[in-house]
Motif scaffolding. Structure first.
Motif, short mmCIF file in Angstrom:
data_model
loop_
_atom_site.label_atom_id
_atom_site.label_comp_id
_atom_site.label_asym_id
_atom_site.label_seq_id
_atom_site.Cartn_x
_atom_site.Cartn_y
_atom_site.Cartn_z
N ASP A 242 -42.80 60.66 -64.47
CA ASP A 242 -41.81 60.93 -63.42
C ASP A 242 -40.50 60.26 -63.82
N VAL A 243 -39.52 61.07 -64.18
CA VAL A 243 -38.20 60.54 -64.58
C VAL A 243 -37.22 60.82 -63.44
N ARG A 244 -36.63 59.76 -62.89
CA ARG A 244 -35.75 59.93 -61.73
C ARG A 244 -34.50 59.08 -61.88
N ASP A 245 -33.40 59.55 -61.30
CA ASP A 245 -32.16 58.78 -61.22
C ASP A 245 -32.20 57.92 -59.96
N LEU A 246 -32.07 56.61 -60.14
CA LEU A 246 -32.16 55.66 -59.04
C LEU A 246 -30.94 54.76 -59.01
N VAL A 247 -30.92 53.85 -58.04
CA VAL A 247 -29.80 52.93 -57.86
C VAL A 247 -30.33 51.51 -57.79
N VAL A 248 -29.71 50.60 -58.53
CA VAL A 248 -30.01 49.18 -58.42
C VAL A 248 -28.89 48.52 -57.62
N LEU A 249 -29.25 47.83 -56.54
CA LEU A 249 -28.31 47.06 -55.72
C LEU A 249 -28.53 45.59 -56.03
N GLU A 250 -27.44 44.83 -56.15
CA GLU A 250 -27.60 43.40 -56.43
C GLU A 250 -26.46 42.61 -55.83
N THR A 251 -26.78 41.35 -55.48
CA THR A 251 -25.78 40.46 -54.93
C THR A 251 -26.11 39.02 -55.32
N ASN A 252 -25.08 38.20 -55.56
CA ASN A 252 -25.25 36.80 -55.92
C ASN A 252 -25.33 35.96 -54.64
N LEU A 253 -26.30 35.03 -54.57
CA LEU A 253 -26.50 34.21 -53.38
C LEU A 253 -26.65 32.75 -53.79
N ASP A 254 -25.75 31.87 -53.25
CA ASP A 254 -25.87 30.44 -53.55
C ASP A 254 -26.03 29.61 -52.29
N ASP A 255 -26.21 30.29 -51.15
CA ASP A 255 -26.33 29.55 -49.89
C ASP A 255 -27.47 30.09 -49.02
N VAL A 256 -28.48 30.67 -49.66
CA VAL A 256 -29.62 31.23 -48.94
C VAL A 256 -30.87 30.48 -49.38
N THR A 257 -31.66 30.02 -48.43
CA THR A 257 -32.85 29.23 -48.76
C THR A 257 -33.95 30.11 -49.37
N GLY A 258 -34.89 29.45 -50.02
CA GLY A 258 -36.00 30.18 -50.61
C GLY A 258 -36.83 30.92 -49.59
N GLU A 259 -37.01 30.31 -48.40
CA GLU A 259 -37.79 30.97 -47.36
C GLU A 259 -37.13 32.28 -46.94
N VAL A 260 -35.80 32.25 -46.77
CA VAL A 260 -35.09 33.45 -46.36
C VAL A 260 -35.14 34.50 -47.46
N LEU A 261 -34.98 34.06 -48.72
CA LEU A 261 -35.06 35.02 -49.83
C LEU A 261 -36.41 35.71 -49.87
N GLY A 262 -37.49 34.95 -49.68
CA GLY A 262 -38.81 35.55 -49.67
C GLY A 262 -38.95 36.58 -48.56
N TYR A 263 -38.40 36.27 -47.39
CA TYR A 263 -38.45 37.22 -46.29
C TYR A 263 -37.64 38.47 -46.60
N VAL A 264 -36.45 38.30 -47.18
CA VAL A 264 -35.58 39.44 -47.45
C VAL A 264 -36.22 40.39 -48.45
N VAL A 265 -36.83 39.84 -49.50
CA VAL A 265 -37.48 40.69 -50.49
C VAL A 265 -38.57 41.53 -49.82
N ALA A 266 -39.42 40.88 -49.00
CA ALA A 266 -40.48 41.62 -48.31
C ALA A 266 -39.89 42.64 -47.33
N HIS A 267 -38.82 42.26 -46.64
CA HIS A 267 -38.19 43.15 -45.65
C HIS A 267 -37.60 44.39 -46.33
N LEU A 268 -36.96 44.20 -47.49
CA LEU A 268 -36.39 45.35 -48.20
C LEU A 268 -37.48 46.31 -48.67
N LEU A 269 -38.60 45.77 -49.14
CA LEU A 269 -39.71 46.63 -49.56
C LEU A 269 -40.28 47.41 -48.38
N ASP A 270 -40.42 46.73 -47.23
CA ASP A 270 -40.92 47.40 -46.04
C ASP A 270 -39.93 48.46 -45.52
N SER A 271 -38.66 48.30 -45.87
CA SER A 271 -37.63 49.21 -45.38
C SER A 271 -37.39 50.41 -46.30
#
Length: 382
Positions: A242-271
């Protein structure tokens, strides 16, 4: 599903051997005869018979001729092949005949269309070439792989006299093919076979993983004292990548805790993100940071971007267009101490599902690594 044909030239390859092997593997003889009839060729009949040779049963293609025209120009054969009603079959046959014409024209210093074919100008050549093209089409073969072609030594007698093996035309048509020496003498690969391999774009690398569907044995006319003179074809099916054209989104974060990052990763996958991950980074003034990524389809990228900004408080998100190749995968389930563990299998590797293994480890008291090892190695319940 994508149909694959793997050619194994056990003792060599000729057009009639390849045709017989494809029929032996299931190609319908009526469809082959109909394609040849489209060319307007007269005075011929094609039969395929079963032959037992050195304990192996295979098929032999026999062209019976009542027409006394034994040779034609390349242009004649190309025009006849072009009359085949199925354009895919016609295009393959024409490409093979044009390859022969170009090589013969170059060797003899003649115009390719006007070069007079001797051994290659008879009924057999047209029947074999159109027949193989029709057989591959009827079997819905999409890709062809060929193992190394055995090249014999010695000489071959032609209309131009005795020539070294392989004949000059064959050598020219085999440019780019993978070959290997053999103890057999004489012509082991014919110009017709070499031209067909070129026309169908045969690949000489390792064949892909596939699910075997059929095997066919094509028996040649030459009798060998110690082995069957056969070419083998193996047909198989594989899931296309399966060959598809996709998009990578990225942002630099220096003021977000590890707990919040873990939640955001799971939230984005669920979304709806196809994947999400973080990479440690060092920003200006030596500040430790993370780069948050999400992989999304073009249709869901806007929504994923909004969620990234809202959850992290970032002031910007970068976008990169990428092309992803996803290999086919299958799943099965094994049992470890009576508890189910799903496994995901790709063409080159398989592994247990982490969440299932964690559940088993918690309920049985086994170390997680032990559960993973048992599930990975076992085809049945443990």
């Amino acid at each position: 599903m994508s149909r694959v044909c793997v050619i194994s030239p056990f003792t060599g390859l000729a057009g009639d051997m390849l045709l017989a092997a494809l029929v032996d593997a299931g190609a319908p003889l009526d469809a082959i005869r109909a394609a040849v009839a489209d060319t307007g060729l007269t005075g011929w009949d094609l039969t395929v018979t079963q032959v037992l040779t050195h304990g192996l049963t295979g098929s032999r293609a026999v062209v019976s001729v009542t027409d006394d025209a034994t040779s034609r120009t390349a242009g004649d054969l190309i025009a006849m092949a072009g009359r085949v009603r199925d354009r895919q079959v016609a295009n393959t046959a024409v490409a093979a005949l044009q390859a022969i014409a170009e090589v013969e024209g170059r060797l003899h210093g003649e115009d390719p269309d006007r070069v007079h074919l001797h051994e290659l100008g008879g009924h057999d050549t047209l029947v074999d070439i159109v027949g193989v093209a029709a057989a591959l089409h009827a079997l819905d073969v999409r890709t062809v792989h060929c193992e190394a072609l055995p090249i014999g030594a010695g000489s071959v007698r032609t209309a131009h006299g005795v020539l070294p093996c392989p004949a000059p035309a064959t050598s020219a048509l085999l440019e780019g093919a993978r070959v290997v020496g053999t103890s057999l003498s004489g012509e082991t690969v014919t110009p017709t076979a070499a031209a067909l391999l070129r026309a169908i774009g045969a690949d000489y690398g390792p064949p892909p993983e596939m699910r075997m569907a059929a095997t066919g044995y094509g028996v040649g006319t030459r009798t060998l004292p110690d082995r069957p003179n056969v070419a083998v074809v193996r047909l198989g099916d594989r899931e296309p990548a399966d060959v598809r054209d996709l998009v990578v989104l990225e942002t630099n974060l220096d003021d977000v805790t590890g707990e919040v990052l873990g939640y955001v990763v799971a939230h984005l996958l669920d979304s709806g993100a196809l994947d999400s991950w973080t990479i440690p980074a060092t920003m200006k003034k030596g500040r430790p940071a993370h780069v948050l990524h999400a992989l999304a389809t073009p249709e869901t990228a806007d929504d994923i971007e909004r969620r990234m900004l809202a959850e992290t408080g970032s002031l910007g998100v970068r976008r990169t267009s990428v092309r992803r190749t996803a290999l086919p995968r299958t799943t099965d389930t094994v049992h470890v101490h009576g508890l189910p563990v799903r496994r995901k299998h790709g063409p080159h590797h398989g592994k247990p599902e982490y969440d299932d293994a964690v559940t088993v480890a918690r309920q049985t008291g086994l170390p997680l690594r032990t559960v993973l090892a048992i599930a990975a190695e076992s085809p049945e319940e443990h």
